[in-house]
Enzyme design. Structure first.
Site, mmCIF file in Angstrom:
data_model
loop_
_atom_site.group_PDB
_atom_site.id
_atom_site.type_symbol
_atom_site.label_atom_id
_atom_site.label_comp_id
_atom_site.label_asym_id
_atom_site.label_seq_id
_atom_site.Cartn_x
_atom_site.Cartn_y
_atom_site.Cartn_z
ATOM 1 C CB SER A 1 7.644 5.907 2.079
ATOM 2 O OG SER A 1 8.103 4.922 1.201
ATOM 3 C CG HIS B 1 7.491 0.408 2.509
ATOM 4 N ND1 HIS B 1 6.136 0.575 2.306
ATOM 5 C CD2 HIS B 1 8.081 1.531 2.021
ATOM 6 C CE1 HIS B 1 5.916 1.748 1.706
ATOM 7 N NE2 HIS B 1 7.070 2.346 1.532
ATOM 8 C CD GLU C 1 3.715 -1.399 3.607
ATOM 9 O OE1 GLU C 1 2.538 -1.805 3.625
ATOM 10 O OE2 GLU C 1 4.491 -1.564 2.640
#
Lengths: 310, 310
Positions: free
Chosen positions: A153, A195, A222
């Site tokens: 992330s 994401h 993800e």
């Protein structure tokens, strides 16, 4: 192990060519995770990360300074790595910039076989470590010691030099819809977004491509990771796909329009690489025939690491 | 006006070269609308449609057979066109296949200066008119009389020959994620999708591109239209953008994987054309210097109409 004072005060470029490092150097690998990686079931990605660090006996260090709750984040990864059999796992604790220049922190970084960078806010991480000893030590670890570096992330976004920091997921690309800052710089020729398909971020990534047409855009889904083996190959693992956007031959109206106006982008190349695919060369630099010619330039750009900083 | 019996029984290809048509023929234009076009405020798109039909005095006919409530759909457009000053507007009513072969319906089609095809379900429309006199009459209208044809949502999808009929909006392209059927065929070289960026349909359109790599994919946003002037130009009007996906030089693993498996697609070309842009040639076929070379082949493919059917 090399003395940290030597490492942090010498010219890293000179050290890089020293025979001392030639002997102990391994291939630096990057594991760029799009966030929300499986921590409970098969843990395909974290398991591979441990493997690339050298297996359960590897010294794995967790950098959770991007998180607003670094302690909780560290506890989460400590538990997962323990569960995967890792015996030597420790946090790299950087609550403030003083810590980023402390011996405790640089030692932790320099002894690592693998460094895992958690999610959170990529800007928080960079504000804490930019131009600190810790920053320099991370470059020594990756470039000279060949330490494996994983990031998820925000920790994935921070691996690139031109770092995407903010911007809503605009459906259509707009000029300056997203902000850029300077990241760790291990990936020099690409901007990483995460994401990716889950949050519909193609419009945002294209916005950034229009600002930096020489860069590739890399969107990681993800529970998916792009594994980069420096100088050699890329591989997609996990559940989703990696989207590569190549605007190097594109025509755009970026320089003719106002901020936030709609971008015209013509001739962008798009590569969609689902998990389970590996693209690279053999040790002699010959392309595997499985790598389509249309992808080779992009792979080349991704496996070329950024310069040593510090 | 040519007698409908002549038109519907003669060879259309022969008629097309008759001097009779050469005289009255206008440029056939298509107005391909991504759905949800503004009907209350500026009505940029519907206003342009009326203009391309010849202005308020034009005979505009509304085909709402794709809708499950064709009467309500006709009423809506009747009101909007009246509001835009149109004085001669009438419905093309096709409740069943008998109607599709009736003189009343074919007369309505053959007298039209503009035909507007409503939203609904593209398959319902095609089931009603496929291989009927109405279908043949639509081809006469567009190809021989140069009637302007507009379609919104399902009515837009139906304008292409390879017609996208169903399929969820998969985030990532999957083999056979969407179904294709045969449409009206006015656009021969592209597959049209609508409500495009609003419903995140790039994954679905890419799935279809893998099945038909010789086609272009055209994704039209809501309240946005692609205006095609046959043989000459394309233009984007309205609020959003038109996304063109060109997989003609792409590598994909379509033929090697199972149905619903994730597609690998390498070297897809992407063109993002926001509203307000026009791309075409002058009357002598010379490209406007404003059209980037990378887009010209795609424009060529879009402005080439499908063959006359009937």
């Amino acid at each position: 192990m090399i003395d940290r004072r030597v490492l942090l005060t010498s010219s890293l470029t000179m050290l890089a060519s020293s025979p001392l490092f030639a002997r102990q150097r391994r291939i630096g690998r990057l594991v760029i995770i799009g966030g929300a990686e499986d921590k409970l079931r098969d843990r395909v990605i974290l398991r591979r990360f441990v493997e690339l660090c050298g297996g359960p006996a590897a010294r794995i260090r967790v950098l959770s300074a991007a998180s607003s709750e670094p302690q909780a984040s560290w506890e989460t990864y400590r538990a997962v790595f323990a569960d995967l059999g890792v015996t030597d796992c420790a946090p790299i604790e950087i609550p403030d910039r003083d810590a980023a220049n402390s011996a405790a922190v640089t030692d932790r970084i320099l002894e690592a076989d693998g460094i895992f960078i958690s999610g959170g806010d990529q800007r928080r991480l960079m504000n804490l470590i930019w131009e600190s000893d810790a920053f320099r030590a991370l470059h020594v670890a990756f470039h000279l010691r060949g330490c494996c570096v994983g990031g998820t992330s925000a920790g994935a976004a921070a691996l690139s030099r031109h770092m995407l920091v903010q911007g809503e997921a605009t459906r259509l690309p707009e000029k300056e819809a997203a902000e850029l800052d300077i990241g760790l710089g291990f990936v020099a020729g690409a901007i990483i977004d995460q994401h990716f398909s889950e949050r519909g971020r193609l419009g945002r990534l294209l916005s950034v491509m229009a600002q930096r047409p020489q860069m590739l855009g890399v969107g990681v889904d993800e529970d998916t990771a792009l594994v980069i083996e420096r100088g050699q190959s890329i591989e997609v693992i996990g559940k989703g796909a990696v989207t590569i956007v190549d605007g190097r031959a594109m025509h755009s109206n970026h320089d003719e329009i106002e901020s936030r106006a709609r971008l015209e982008m013509i001739g962008v190349r798009l590569h969609l690489l689902p998990a389970g695919h590996h693209y690279g060369t053999d040790a002699r630099g010959r392309w595997s025939p499985k790598v389509p010619v249309a992808l080779r330039e992009a792979v080349d750009q991704l496996v070329t690491p950024g310069p040593i900083r510090g």
